[in-house]
Motif scaffolding. Structure first.
Motif, short mmCIF file in Angstrom:
data_model
loop_
_atom_site.label_atom_id
_atom_site.label_comp_id
_atom_site.label_asym_id
_atom_site.label_seq_id
_atom_site.Cartn_x
_atom_site.Cartn_y
_atom_site.Cartn_z
N ARG A 168 0.83 -1.21 0.00
CA ARG A 168 0.00 0.00 0.00
C ARG A 168 0.87 1.26 0.00
O ARG A 168 0.62 2.21 -0.75
N GLU A 169 1.90 1.24 0.84
CA GLU A 169 2.81 2.38 0.89
C GLU A 169 3.51 2.59 -0.44
O GLU A 169 3.74 3.71 -0.87
N LYS A 170 3.84 1.49 -1.10
CA LYS A 170 4.49 1.58 -2.40
C LYS A 170 3.54 2.20 -3.43
O LYS A 170 3.95 3.04 -4.24
N LEU A 171 2.28 1.81 -3.39
CA LEU A 171 1.28 2.42 -4.29
C LEU A 171 1.20 3.92 -4.08
O LEU A 171 1.21 4.69 -5.04
N VAL A 172 1.08 4.33 -2.83
CA VAL A 172 0.97 5.75 -2.50
C VAL A 172 2.23 6.50 -2.95
O VAL A 172 2.16 7.60 -3.51
N LYS A 225 -14.08 5.84 -5.45
CA LYS A 225 -14.27 5.42 -4.06
C LYS A 225 -13.39 4.21 -3.73
O LYS A 225 -12.75 4.17 -2.68
N THR A 226 -13.35 3.25 -4.63
CA THR A 226 -12.54 2.05 -4.40
C THR A 226 -11.06 2.38 -4.39
O THR A 226 -10.31 1.91 -3.52
N VAL A 227 -10.61 3.20 -5.33
CA VAL A 227 -9.20 3.61 -5.37
C VAL A 227 -8.85 4.31 -4.06
O VAL A 227 -7.82 4.01 -3.44
N ALA A 228 -9.70 5.22 -3.62
CA ALA A 228 -9.44 5.95 -2.37
C ALA A 228 -9.38 5.01 -1.18
O ALA A 228 -8.52 5.15 -0.31
N ARG A 229 -10.28 4.04 -1.13
CA ARG A 229 -10.30 3.08 -0.02
C ARG A 229 -9.04 2.22 -0.01
O ARG A 229 -8.49 1.92 1.05
N LEU A 250 -6.03 3.07 -1.34
CA LEU A 250 -4.87 3.91 -1.02
C LEU A 250 -4.84 4.34 0.44
O LEU A 250 -3.78 4.51 1.03
N SER A 251 -6.01 4.50 1.05
CA SER A 251 -6.07 4.94 2.44
C SER A 251 -5.91 3.80 3.44
O SER A 251 -5.70 4.04 4.62
N GLY A 252 -6.05 2.58 2.96
CA GLY A 252 -5.95 1.44 3.87
C GLY A 252 -7.29 1.01 4.44
O GLY A 252 -7.36 0.10 5.24
N GLU A 253 -8.34 1.68 4.01
CA GLU A 253 -9.68 1.32 4.48
C GLU A 253 -10.06 -0.09 4.04
O GLU A 253 -10.76 -0.80 4.73
#
Length: 91
Positions: free
Chosen positions: A3-7, A29-33, A35-38
Motif C-alpha cells: 500500500r505504501e508503495k502504491l501511495v 471510491k474504491t481507489v481511495a479506499r 490507497l487509504s488502507g480502508e
C-alpha cells in the motif's frame, strides 16, 4: 508494504485519485479506499488495473511477499489474456 508503495508511486507520478480511477476503470471510491488502507484485502484485478496506470507491476508492488508473487504470475497472465480476448471480440 504494498500500500505504501502504491501511495509513493502515485505521488511520484503526480496523479490524483480521480485520475487513477478514470484511467484504470476502478471507481474513485474504491481507489481511495485502497490507497487509504480502508480496504485491507482489495480485489487483485483492481490492484492490477491501478498498478497498470501507475506503470508498476504487481511483482514490484508485492516484492516483499513471496506468496503474493507466486499467485500474481497466474493472475497477471489470466488478466492479460482476458484483455487480449476482449480486444479481439471488439473487432
Amino acid at each position: 508494504m504494498w500500500r505504501e508503495k502504491l501511495v509513493e508511486v502515485k505521488k511520484a507520478k503526480g496523479l490524483k485519485t480521480r485520475q487513477i480511477a478514470e484511467l484504470s476503470g476502478v471507481s474513485e471510491k474504491t481507489v481511495a479506499r485502497i490507497l487509504s488502507g480502508e480496504t485491507d484485502r482489495p480485489y487483485m484485478d483492481n490492484l492490477h488495473d491501478i498498478a497498470k496506470v501507475l506503470d508498476i507491476s504487481l511483482d514490484d508492488l508485492f516484492a516483499d511477499s513471496r506468496t503474493a508473487q507466486l499467485a500474481n504470475v497466474d493472475l497477471t497472465s489470466a488478466l492479460d489474456r482476458a484483455e487480449q480476448l476482449s480486444a479481439e471480440l471488439d473487432l
